[in-house]
Design an enzyme around this catalytic site. Structure first.
Site, PDB file in Angstrom:
ATOM      1  N   HIS A 192      70.929 -64.950 -41.406  1.00  0.00           N
ATOM      2  CA  HIS A 192      69.452 -65.519 -41.642  1.00  0.00           C
ATOM      3  C   HIS A 192      68.560 -64.455 -42.274  1.00  0.00           C
ATOM      4  O   HIS A 192      68.887 -63.291 -42.085  1.00  0.00           O
ATOM      5  CB  HIS A 192      68.711 -65.834 -40.174  1.00  0.00           C
ATOM      6  CG  HIS A 192      68.723 -64.911 -39.276  1.00  0.00           C
ATOM      7  ND1 HIS A 192      67.357 -63.953 -39.360  1.00  0.00           N
ATOM      8  CD2 HIS A 192      69.309 -64.323 -38.140  1.00  0.00           C
ATOM      9  CE1 HIS A 192      67.559 -63.015 -38.356  1.00  0.00           C
ATOM     10  NE2 HIS A 192      68.659 -63.327 -37.622  1.00  0.00           N
ATOM     11  N   ASP A 219      65.032 -64.441 -42.167  1.00  0.00           N
ATOM     12  CA  ASP A 219      63.772 -64.167 -41.573  1.00  0.00           C
ATOM     13  C   ASP A 219      63.741 -63.172 -40.589  1.00  0.00           C
ATOM     14  O   ASP A 219      64.873 -62.881 -39.994  1.00  0.00           O
ATOM     15  CB  ASP A 219      63.043 -65.508 -40.997  1.00  0.00           C
ATOM     16  CG  ASP A 219      63.907 -66.080 -40.003  1.00  0.00           C
ATOM     17  OD1 ASP A 219      65.211 -66.045 -39.907  1.00  0.00           O
ATOM     18  OD2 ASP A 219      63.700 -66.832 -38.704  1.00  0.00           O
ATOM     19  N   GLU A 269      65.651 -68.904 -38.501  1.00  0.00           N
ATOM     20  CA  GLU A 269      66.550 -68.673 -37.333  1.00  0.00           C
ATOM     21  C   GLU A 269      65.799 -68.114 -36.300  1.00  0.00           C
ATOM     22  O   GLU A 269      65.936 -68.441 -34.804  1.00  0.00           O
ATOM     23  CB  GLU A 269      67.452 -67.598 -37.613  1.00  0.00           C
ATOM     24  CG  GLU A 269      68.658 -67.596 -36.529  1.00  0.00           C
ATOM     25  CD  GLU A 269      68.510 -66.699 -35.462  1.00  0.00           C
ATOM     26  OE1 GLU A 269      69.052 -66.689 -34.606  1.00  0.00           O
ATOM     27  OE2 GLU A 269      67.675 -65.726 -35.709  1.00  0.00           O
ATOM     28  N   GLU A 270      64.678 -67.359 -36.525  1.00  0.00           N
ATOM     29  CA  GLU A 270      63.849 -66.642 -35.345  1.00  0.00           C
ATOM     30  C   GLU A 270      62.962 -67.632 -34.801  1.00  0.00           C
ATOM     31  O   GLU A 270      62.093 -67.042 -33.892  1.00  0.00           O
ATOM     32  CB  GLU A 270      62.895 -65.362 -35.963  1.00  0.00           C
ATOM     33  CG  GLU A 270      64.066 -64.280 -36.440  1.00  0.00           C
ATOM     34  CD  GLU A 270      64.948 -63.461 -35.218  1.00  0.00           C
ATOM     35  OE1 GLU A 270      64.691 -63.914 -34.233  1.00  0.00           O
ATOM     36  OE2 GLU A 270      65.600 -62.613 -35.850  1.00  0.00           O
ATOM     37  N   GLU A 319      75.825 -63.377 -36.747  1.00  0.00           N
ATOM     38  CA  GLU A 319      75.410 -62.113 -36.240  1.00  0.00           C
ATOM     39  C   GLU A 319      75.801 -61.568 -34.781  1.00  0.00           C
ATOM     40  O   GLU A 319      76.357 -62.402 -34.071  1.00  0.00           O
ATOM     41  CB  GLU A 319      73.598 -62.115 -36.384  1.00  0.00           C
ATOM     42  CG  GLU A 319      73.085 -62.992 -35.159  1.00  0.00           C
ATOM     43  CD  GLU A 319      71.601 -63.162 -35.300  1.00  0.00           C
ATOM     44  OE1 GLU A 319      70.932 -61.973 -35.117  1.00  0.00           O
ATOM     45  OE2 GLU A 319      71.012 -64.095 -35.628  1.00  0.00           O
ATOM     46  N   ASP A 333      68.837 -56.793 -37.540  1.00  0.00           N
ATOM     47  CA  ASP A 333      68.350 -58.243 -37.113  1.00  0.00           C
ATOM     48  C   ASP A 333      67.849 -59.281 -38.339  1.00  0.00           C
ATOM     49  O   ASP A 333      66.806 -59.467 -38.417  1.00  0.00           O
ATOM     50  CB  ASP A 333      67.959 -58.492 -35.844  1.00  0.00           C
ATOM     51  CG  ASP A 333      67.883 -59.742 -35.422  1.00  0.00           C
ATOM     52  OD1 ASP A 333      68.496 -60.685 -35.932  1.00  0.00           O
ATOM     53  OD2 ASP A 333      67.019 -60.234 -34.701  1.00  0.00           O
TER      54      ASP A 333
END
Length: 434
Positions: free
Chosen positions: A81, A83, A147-148, A175, A113
């Site tokens: 991802h 974001d 994704e976040e 991840e 991340d």
């Protein structure tokens, strides 16, 4: 093997992606497009034809397919991802969106991340283009938005509106896996994610009788909500072992020369010492109150009060999660899912897991690979709707003084250059053979 240029580019790309502020504050407040265009340009440089796809303007996803040499083989999804969660510059040693490289460390929000993994993917594919390498099976590469938060503008949108792009994909990697976990005794453990707890983000609403703050009020919405939140926060959830967690405990116990005694899991966790940290948050459901909203003036009792709870449940334990919440919350407060996703499990005896293990062990011969279950969730949840079995595999070799887990969503997020080099080599090895 990945060439020297790939080792240079993974550092350059990690830093470059960090410099693009793709902060996701939820509620649609994010713009991933600059990072998506950055990734797409580098995919074009690898001879690929990426698609840029948006559900909402500025919330951009990138998808490209790499043709394999065996057209009869199932395809593999490789996703990351774009974001990141918010970062307050005043709290950091360096600006979180500087992408600064200092003393062999890349600093900034997204360093672990997960813009590091995005950079690894780009570096490997460009290395293959220079060397004329093709994987055995088709690879579908996806860089996602959102994704976040809810994933509605990212993997959820792709799975719902563009499933044809993932045709043939049976397995995927994303991840949080294959990082170095130091157990304090000199051992290096490399956990590969083969499961995720389900996500149950809850909104609790209490209604009562509004009135003056000086009056007796037996129908106070704040009091009702506070009682429910307290019961949730103090609840001790029972132990529940999924197949993935059992595999983790079995392999960790063997590593320490003991049998995995499942009749006393708490005692087993104690015997595992620091390594229990890989398991202890995934042996039960959880529900943590995180936000409260009520009132508008000190001397006015509001007629409504709201709380939010971050709930997580194990595979096969969602019904227990729901019924327990019904009991804990009680009759005076209602609840609903603000966001919900399924719990996931992936087989640890699958050939693809063995190939991930082999790739790690080639570059970390003294490392010990074990499966584990993630406490939270990833885009693998959305892609599972397409029949894709997801694993967490974003390899990093980390020094003992760097707490990988604390860096997720933490202050001074950073990644060593050597860890990125390790990740590129391991990812290159795995994707060639997968």
């Amino acid at each position: 093997m990945a060439d020297q240029q790939a080792l240079d580019e993974v550092v350059e790309f990690t830093s470059g992606l960090i410099r693009m502020d793709t902060t996701n504050r939820g509620g649609g407040d994010c713009r991933e497009r600059p990072a998506a265009e950055y990734a797409a340009e580098r995919l074009v440089g690898a001879g690929l034809e990426p698609l840029l796809l948006e559900r909402t303007p500025g919330r951009t996803n990138v998808v490209a397919r790499v043709a394999g040499t065996d057209p009869s083989a199932d395809a593999l999804l490789v996703h990351g991802h774009l974001d990141v969660v918010p970062a307050e510059p005043a709290d950091w040693s360096v600006h979180p969106f500087s992408g600064e490289i200092r003393d062999g460390i890349v600093w900034g929000r997204g360093a672990v991340d997960m813009k590091n993994m995005d950079a690894m993917i780009l570096a490997v594919l460009r290395s293959w283009s220079r060397q004329g390498v093709r994987p055995r099976r088709d690879l579908v590469v996806a860089f996602t938005a959102d994704e976040e938060a809810s994933a509605e503008d990212g993997s959820g949108y792709l799975a719902e509106q563009h499933p044809e792009l993932f045709e043939g994909c049976t397995e995927g990697i994303g991840e949080s896996g294959a990082f170095t976990f130091h157990d304090g005794t000199g051992r290096e453990i490399y956990p590969i994610a083969a499961g995720e707890r389900g996500t149950g983000w809850l909104k609790l609403t209490a209604h009562g009788r509004a009135g003056h703050g000086s009056k007796v009020n037996t129908q106070n919405a704040v009091t009702r909500l506070a009682a429910a939140v307290t019961r949730i926060g103090e609840h001790v959830w029972p132990l529940r072992l999924t197949p993935t967690v059992r595999a983790t405990l079995t392999q960790l116990a063997a590593l320490y020369g003991m049998d995995a005694d499942f009749t006393d899991v708490e005692q087993l966790l104690q015997k595992l010492g620091p390594a229990a940290g890989l398991v202890e948050d995934t042996v039960r459901n959880s529900a943590n109150p995180t936000m409260l909203e009520a009132g508008y003036k000190l001397n006015v009792i509001p007629g409504e009060a709201v709380a939010f709870v971050d709930g997580r449940y194990l595979a096969g334990a969602e019904d227990e999660f729901r019924s327990t919440l019904d009991r804990l919350i009680g009759p005076d407060v209602t609840w609903e899912f603000e966001h919900r996703t399924e719990a996931l499990q992936a087989p640890v005896d699958a050939p693809v897991f063995a190939k991930m293990r082999a790739a790690v062990e080639e570059f970390a011969p003294d490392g010990h690979v074990v499966p584990y279950c993630m406490t939270g969730g990833t885009d693998a949840k959305q892609f599972s709707r397409l029949g894709v079995t997801g694993y967490g595999f974003a390899p990093l070799k980390l020094p003992e003084d760097l707490d990988y887990q604390a860096l997720f969503h933490g202050v001074d997020e950073r990644v060593p250059v050597e860890a990125l080099h390790f990740g590129v080599q391991v990812l290159d090895r795995f994707l060639r053979t997968a």
